[in-house]
Enzyme design. Structure first.
Site, PDB file in Angstrom:
ATOM      1  N   ASP A 144       8.446  40.891  20.827  1.00 24.96           N
ATOM      2  CA  ASP A 144       7.848  42.154  20.388  1.00 24.96           C
ATOM      3  C   ASP A 144       8.856  43.281  20.481  1.00 24.96           C
ATOM      4  O   ASP A 144       8.950  44.121  19.591  1.00 24.96           O
ATOM      5  CB  ASP A 144       6.602  42.466  21.232  1.00 24.96           C
ATOM      6  CG  ASP A 144       6.889  42.516  22.730  1.00 24.96           C
ATOM      7  OD1 ASP A 144       7.887  41.920  23.170  1.00 24.96           O
ATOM      8  OD2 ASP A 144       6.109  43.155  23.468  1.00 24.96           O
ATOM      9  N   ASP A 160       3.004  39.674  16.175  1.00 21.77           N
ATOM     10  CA  ASP A 160       4.249  40.306  15.743  1.00 21.77           C
ATOM     11  C   ASP A 160       5.072  39.288  14.946  1.00 21.77           C
ATOM     12  O   ASP A 160       5.636  39.595  13.900  1.00 21.77           O
ATOM     13  CB  ASP A 160       5.055  40.781  16.962  1.00 21.77           C
ATOM     14  CG  ASP A 160       4.228  41.620  17.932  1.00 21.77           C
ATOM     15  OD1 ASP A 160       3.105  41.209  18.259  1.00 21.77           O
ATOM     16  OD2 ASP A 160       4.707  42.681  18.355  1.00 21.77           O
ATOM     17  N   ARG A 195      11.476  47.109  27.276  1.00 19.62           N
ATOM     18  CA  ARG A 195      10.599  47.336  28.432  1.00 19.62           C
ATOM     19  C   ARG A 195      10.289  46.013  29.143  1.00 19.62           C
ATOM     20  O   ARG A 195      10.823  44.959  28.786  1.00 19.62           O
ATOM     21  CB  ARG A 195       9.323  48.052  27.995  1.00 19.62           C
ATOM     22  CG  ARG A 195       8.407  47.217  27.134  1.00 19.62           C
ATOM     23  CD  ARG A 195       7.094  47.947  26.868  1.00 19.62           C
ATOM     24  NE  ARG A 195       6.245  47.192  25.988  1.00 19.62           N
ATOM     25  CZ  ARG A 195       5.711  47.664  24.856  1.00 19.62           C
ATOM     26  NH1 ARG A 195       5.975  48.886  24.464  1.00 19.62           N
ATOM     27  NH2 ARG A 195       4.934  46.901  24.128  1.00 19.62           N
ATOM     28  N   ASP A 196       9.397  46.099  30.121  1.00 25.46           N
ATOM     29  CA  ASP A 196       9.086  44.903  30.906  1.00 25.46           C
ATOM     30  C   ASP A 196       8.103  44.016  30.145  1.00 25.46           C
ATOM     31  O   ASP A 196       7.007  43.733  30.607  1.00 25.46           O
ATOM     32  CB  ASP A 196       8.505  45.311  32.275  1.00 25.46           C
ATOM     33  CG  ASP A 196       7.312  46.233  32.113  1.00 25.46           C
ATOM     34  OD1 ASP A 196       6.980  46.587  30.963  1.00 25.46           O
ATOM     35  OD2 ASP A 196       6.708  46.602  33.133  1.00 25.46           O
ATOM     36  N   GLU A 197       8.543  43.574  28.964  1.00 23.14           N
ATOM     37  CA  GLU A 197       7.700  42.698  28.165  1.00 23.14           C
ATOM     38  C   GLU A 197       8.599  41.658  27.498  1.00 23.14           C
ATOM     39  O   GLU A 197       8.760  40.573  27.998  1.00 23.14           O
ATOM     40  CB  GLU A 197       6.894  43.519  27.155  1.00 23.14           C
ATOM     41  CG  GLU A 197       5.569  42.879  26.868  1.00 23.14           C
ATOM     42  CD  GLU A 197       4.477  43.842  26.424  1.00 23.14           C
ATOM     43  OE1 GLU A 197       3.555  43.364  25.800  1.00 23.14           O
ATOM     44  OE2 GLU A 197       4.549  45.046  26.706  1.00 23.14           O
ATOM     45  N   TRP A 246      -3.394  36.732  16.179  1.00 22.07           N
ATOM     46  CA  TRP A 246      -2.263  36.387  17.058  1.00 22.07           C
ATOM     47  C   TRP A 246      -2.100  34.865  17.033  1.00 22.07           C
ATOM     48  O   TRP A 246      -1.108  34.340  16.545  1.00 22.07           O
ATOM     49  CB  TRP A 246      -2.527  36.917  18.473  1.00 22.07           C
ATOM     50  CG  TRP A 246      -1.994  38.311  18.680  1.00 22.07           C
ATOM     51  CD1 TRP A 246      -0.944  38.661  19.476  1.00 22.07           C
ATOM     52  CD2 TRP A 246      -2.467  39.530  18.085  1.00 22.07           C
ATOM     53  NE1 TRP A 246      -0.733  40.025  19.402  1.00 22.07           N
ATOM     54  CE2 TRP A 246      -1.650  40.579  18.557  1.00 22.07           C
ATOM     55  CE3 TRP A 246      -3.485  39.853  17.190  1.00 22.07           C
ATOM     56  CZ2 TRP A 246      -1.817  41.905  18.168  1.00 22.07           C
ATOM     57  CZ3 TRP A 246      -3.662  41.177  16.795  1.00 22.07           C
ATOM     58  CH2 TRP A 246      -2.840  42.166  17.282  1.00 22.07           C
ATOM     59  N   GLU A 286       7.249  50.952  17.374  1.00 23.41           N
ATOM     60  CA  GLU A 286       6.038  50.181  17.662  1.00 23.41           C
ATOM     61  C   GLU A 286       4.788  50.846  17.059  1.00 23.41           C
ATOM     62  O   GLU A 286       3.918  50.185  16.517  1.00 23.41           O
ATOM     63  CB  GLU A 286       5.859  50.074  19.178  1.00 23.41           C
ATOM     64  CG  GLU A 286       4.597  49.378  19.616  1.00 23.41           C
ATOM     65  CD  GLU A 286       4.581  49.091  21.103  1.00 23.41           C
ATOM     66  OE1 GLU A 286       5.299  49.787  21.843  1.00 23.41           O
ATOM     67  OE2 GLU A 286       3.869  48.159  21.517  1.00 23.41           O
ATOM     68  N   HIS A 296      10.392  47.666  17.573  1.00 25.71           N
ATOM     69  CA  HIS A 296       9.325  46.686  17.380  1.00 25.71           C
ATOM     70  C   HIS A 296       9.313  46.345  15.900  1.00 25.71           C
ATOM     71  O   HIS A 296       9.122  47.228  15.086  1.00 25.71           O
ATOM     72  CB  HIS A 296       8.001  47.375  17.711  1.00 25.71           C
ATOM     73  CG  HIS A 296       7.237  46.774  18.827  1.00 25.71           C
ATOM     74  ND1 HIS A 296       7.663  46.819  20.127  1.00 25.71           N
ATOM     75  CD2 HIS A 296       6.030  46.145  18.848  1.00 25.71           C
ATOM     76  CE1 HIS A 296       6.748  46.244  20.895  1.00 25.71           C
ATOM     77  NE2 HIS A 296       5.753  45.809  20.146  1.00 25.71           N
TER      78      HIS A 296
HETATM   79  C1  BGC Z   1       3.070  44.074  22.505  1.00 31.87           C
HETATM   80  C2  BGC Z   1       2.642  43.857  21.091  1.00 31.87           C
HETATM   81  C3  BGC Z   1       1.585  42.823  21.111  1.00 31.87           C
HETATM   82  C4  BGC Z   1       0.442  43.438  21.850  1.00 31.87           C
HETATM   83  C5  BGC Z   1      -0.816  42.701  21.866  1.00 31.87           C
HETATM   84  C6  BGC Z   1       1.926  44.633  23.252  1.00 31.87           C
HETATM   85  O1  BGC Z   1       2.186  44.996  24.526  1.00 31.87           O
HETATM   86  O2  BGC Z   1       4.212  44.844  22.600  1.00 31.87           O
HETATM   87  O3  BGC Z   1       3.496  43.993  20.101  1.00 31.87           O
HETATM   88  O4  BGC Z   1       1.274  42.236  19.919  1.00 31.87           O
HETATM   89  O5  BGC Z   1       0.817  43.829  23.148  1.00 31.87           O
HETATM   90  O6  BGC Z   1      -1.768  43.590  21.894  1.00 31.87           O
END
Ligand code: BGC
Length: 962
Positions: free
Chosen positions: A545, A558, A549-551, A618, A822, A843
């Protein structure tokens, strides 16, 4: 393809063709009166007899890779391209017909060392040059193979020498197998057991014996974590090749897979690095990476690691001797380790490297061998994806010092990678340099890092030399550097940070660029560039995504919304194939695909499937991405492999609907729309209907007719339920948003009257209510321009695309964005930064719009539902030139070759040039009435239709302007 191929061509043509001479193209063709035959002539005057003009083969690939090492697919698929012999090197007499199509092919595979043949396909009458499955005897592990292709053109001319040449004229390439399912001798090794993360990075050491008669060496290596190997003090990433496709140094290996089930190993040709007289010392760093770092813990209860407590390493060095025997040196209890100068390294938090630590003082400890059932279950598989590499060097665009002494470095581009700082050994003392990474600046010029959430994204460097973090990556445009020395002692009492001291490396998976787009509107060109940077930044082994950040997770929506655009921009076949394996391994036993893959949390086991579990739009990536691979690359295998999993997912939803066909698992609905929410059942039911239609198409592509019929039946039931629940008696939508209308129109959820209502609403909402603005979120946006176009609203689609005021695709571009944001409102003039709890400036999801640039502006499209058209063997060319643009052009390097389409409005008409690659056919629809299309060699009009068929070649037309 190996260089020897070119030697082959030279041999075949004897002196006939002066190959790819430095002077470039050949430019003269003559009639050879004496021989009374047509020849072409090189600049140097060397004629080529027409009968030698045939097809030549290029871009030979095995499982999408060029000469892979360590390839373990038991039935690999071969692909190549054909083009007229000599390609650009030969200019034919206008009356000479260059070959246009392959009519038959023959593939032969031999063991490279012995020359023993293991497969001869025989002559197969076929025009296909892609996805040709190996059908020979079982491949052997650790064996190099050579494969060759011979082809015939439509005149039966074989790409083989005649009597003027010696030897057969065929094209060769290689591949080499790895373990092919045979067991590893090596053991998993690690440090003393511990369960904490953010630990010093250990370096492991093993001493292999000298092998005086070594002729070849391979390093097979993997880690549950990240490794970086040195052999005899030489950097394996820098000094070896993994395949011939790219020489950029590898990093972030072995990549991220569903570690519960599998990890990839990599194979390196280390022959040049091996010592024959001295021992061979392997030194390997082992970092926590995706396996044991914060990314595997953050959302789990109590920060517990989810895969395993600590990183582990496994490696085998195979040294082949002159007599063919192999000396294997493997990780085991005899290895040693100690902490290195990497004090800490973590994907979210960054890296701390202290070059002042004297590691010589540190005693080695014995490596610990790890064994467990869980480890035994982890399959060690070949590296089917693309290696992550250091792809591009970026230099600072500006550097300035803030009053508080912090240096701000601006690279002028948001991207994913790492900085490289160099003090050239001049620093007087060992400075502690602290480097933060940010995508934006605050209004006061300081670094904006609030949107990184808990990710520290910080480099700490203690030292005087050159340094670049190794086991992490950052998403950034700016650096904030504290602690840069003020002087280099008396010699340089006052120093400034300059580009001599800092640059950056963009890090991403080594995909080839396959597409480009450019047009007369500079802002649109910038948007396209931003989309490509969004792809580079989020294609780091896994489609993520965001990178900052912490992801940084493989969020499935996505991925699915962007995959069509992504596969035009770059050859993403291997990259997505690898990811799909993990997505499918992460499917829950009842059939739910996760919200992100790899899914390190396995929430369906711990918290049930509703928690970050499966979600409409998703999880549907499980159907959509394989279909895109099939459409673009003709990859039927991904459909066959995963079709039953797809059905499981659809059946689960049907079951959960309890016979109502109203589905309710849209966890995120139309995510991040502009004040235009839709109810979750609406989104879920609509998507479920659409996925049944797609499943029917997939079923037909792989010959599962009964399943296709069943899916169509489920679609009909869902459509009926949808209409009953979401349409009123006047055929109007009960929930009215742009996305709602798009779903209804695109997914076929309406009758004629309802269709008209939905379209009227959509147009009115865009033009009047929103004053030419969109309101769509993640799921609606990718459909917007295409659905408008397909419903006679192409002008409106152009207007929306070229809108510059907020919210729109171009608004961020006018604000200086260099990547996709994003949110539509990640930043705007009125409110400044958007919701900081989730606000990435890199994003790619809204960049999905780029597929419209290729498919509508320039008109290049696959024909996925026709099996004979697969992989662009046959394709559509149907540009729809917008009045707002003066010109536009795009190319797409399909597996068959380059397709080009470019148009320009001139006073005398619309000039349209296009190229149909060798061995393909284009179905052409002109942007003018069919009877106004001038005749052109190679172009025929299909009866009673506005569709023309174009044979391979270059075309140029001047068409009446509308
Ligand atoms: C991500 C998104 C993802 C979403 C789901 C986010 O935190 O960055 O791109 O699809 O969460 O809701």
């Amino acid at each position: 393809m190996k260089r020897r191929l070119f030697a082959g061509i030279t041999l075949c043509f004897a002196a006939a063709v002066c190959l790819a001479s430095a002077s470039g193209a050949l430019d003269e063709s003559i009639q050879d009166a004496d021989a009374n035959r047509r020849v072409v002539k090189t600049k140097q005057g060397t004629p080529v007899p027409e009968e030698l003009i045939s097809l030549s083969v290029s871009d030979m690939r095995v499982e999408y890779h060029s000469s892979p090492i360590g390839m373990d697919e038991p039935r690999p698929r071969f692909s190549y391209r054909v083009r007229p012999n000599g390609g650009a090197w030969v200019v034919l007499d206008p009356e000479t017909t260059p070959p246009k199509h392959q009519t038959a092919r023959r593939i032969v595979v031999k063991e490279k060392k012995t020359g023993r043949e293991v497969w001869d396909s025989g002559w197969v009458e076929s025009g296909e040059t892609i996805q040709i499955e190996y059908e020979g005897e079982p491949l052997k592990p650790f064996t190099a193979y050579e494969w060759s292709v011979t082809v015939k053109d439509e005149k039966g001319r074989i790409s083989e020498s005649d009597d003027t040449c010696t030897g057969p004229y065929y094209f060769t390439s290689t591949f080499e197998t790895g373990f092919l399912g045979t067991p590893w001798v090596a053991e998993w090794i690690g440090t003393e057991p511990h369960s904490e993360n953010l630990q010093p990075v250990p370096i492991f050491r093993g001493e292999a014996p000298a092998v005086p008669d070594a002729v070849e060496a391979r390093l097979y290596i993997t880690a549950l974590g990240l490794y970086k190997p040195y052999l005899n003090n030489r950097d394996v990433f820098e000094e070896t090749t993994t395949s011939l496709s790219s020489g950029d140094p590898v990093c972030m290996t072995p990549g991220w897979t569903d570690y519960y089930h599998r990890v990839q190993y990599q194979a390196y040709d280390v022959t040049e690095l091996i010592g024959k007289k001295t021992k061979n010392v392997l030194a390997i760093y082992l970092a926590e990476g995706w396996y044991a770092g914060r990314i595997s813990r953050l959302w789990s209860d109590g920060n517990k690691p989810t895969y395993g407590d600590q990183p582990l390493l496994k490696a085998e060095l195979h040294i082949r001797r002159a007599d063919g025997s192999v000396v294997k040196f493997v990780t085991d209890k005899n290895w040693k380790y100690k902490d290195s100068r990497y004090v800490m390294s973590d994907i979210y938090d960054g890296e701390h490297f202290d070059s002042t630590i004297d590691t010589a003082d540190r005693p080695y400890k014995d490596a610990v061998v790890f064994k467990s059932e869980a480890l035994d279950r982890i399959a060690i598989e070949w590296n089917s994806g693309e290696f992550v590499r250091e792809r591009e060097k970026l230099s600072p665009k500006s550097i300035r010092k803030l009053d508080n002494g912090t240096w701000i470095v601006d690279f002028g581009q948001n991207f994913t990678g790492r900085e490289r700082i160099n003090l050239h050994g001049n620093a007087e003392k060992d400075n502690v340099v602290r480097i933060r990474h940010g995508e934006m600046l605050n209004p006061d010029g300081t670094l904006y890092t609030d949107n990184l959430r808990s990710a520290k994204a910080t480099t700490t460097y203690v030292g005087r030399q050159e340094y670049e973090p190794q086991f992490t990556f950052y998403g950034f445009r700016y650096l904030g550097i504290e602690g840069f020395p003020e002087s280099f002692g008396n010699a340089m009492p006052h120093i400034e940070l300059t580009e001599r001291n800092v640059h950056a490396e963009a890090v991403y998976s080594g995909l080839r660029r396959t597409g480009n787009f450019t047009c007369s509107e500079p802002l649109l060109n910038l948007l396209f560039k931003n989309i490509v940077w969004g792809q580079k930044s989020n294609f780091l082994d896994v489609p993520t995504d965001c990178p900052q950040r912490d992801e940084r997770l493989g969020w499935t929506a996505d991925t699915q919304v962007f995959a069509n655009a992504a596969t035009y921009n770059m050859d993403a076949a291997a990259f997505y194939t690898k990811w799909l394996r993990d997505l499918n391994l992460c499917q829950s036993p009842e059939g739910g695909y996760p919200s992100f893959a790899p899914d390190q949390y396995r929430y369906y086991e711990t918290k049930g499937s509703d928690f970050f579990g499966y979600a409409s739009g998703w999880s549907d990536a499980g159907l959509i991405v394989p279909w895109i691979l099939y459409s673009k690359y003709g990859d039927r295998r991904v459909l066959e492999l995963y079709f039953d999993n797809m059905l499981k997912w659809l059946d689960l939803q049907e079951r959960k609907s309890g016979g109502t066909y109203i589905v309710d698992n849209a966890v995120y609905a139309d995510w991040l729309n502009m004040d235009a929410n839709l109810s979750k059942p609406f989104v879920s039911t609509a998507y479920f209907a659409a996925m049944n239609t797609l499943a029917a198409r997939i079923a037909r592509a792989i010959g599962r007719e009964a399943d296709a019929l069943k899916r169509e039946e489920v679609f009909r039931k869902t459509k009926a339920a949808f209409r009953a629940r979401f349409m009123d008696e006047n055929g109007e939508l009960k929930e009215k948003t742009q996305t709602a209308a798009l779903f209804v129109l695109d997914f076929g959820l309406c009758d004629e009257k309802e269709r008209k209502n939905a379209l009227d609403f959509l147009v009115k909402d865009i033009t009047e209510t929103r004053k030419l603005h969109l309101s769509t979120g993640f799921l609606g946006t990718p459909l917007l321009l295409r659905v408008l176009t397909e419903n006679g609203q192409v002008d409106l689609a152009y207007k929306l695309l070229l809108q510059t005021s907020f919210p729109s695709w171009l608004y961020p571009v006018t604000q200086g964005a260099t990547t996709m944001w994003e949110r539509w409102d990640s930043w705007n003039e009125e409110r400044g930064f958007g919701d900081v709890s989730m606000n990435s400036f890199n994003h790619y999801a809204y960049g999905a719009v780029a597929d419209w640039f290729y498919e509508t502006i320039c008109g290049i499209r696959p024909i996925p539902d026709d099996p004979a058209a697969r992989g662009f063997k046959r394709f559509r060319l149907e540009p729809q030139p917008g009045h707002e643009l003066k010109s536009a052009s795009a190319h797409y390097d399909s597996m068959y070759g380059r397709i080009e389409s470019g148009w320009e409005r001139r006073e005398n008409g619309l000039v349209w040039n296009f190229t149909v690659p060798c061995n393909t056919t284009a179905e052409v629809v002109f942007p003018c009435p069919a009877d106004k299309v001038p005749a052109h060699p190679g172009l025929t009009r299909a009866e009673n239709s506005n569709v023309f068929l174009a044979a391979p070649g270059k075309y140029s037309f001047t068409l009446p302007l509308d």
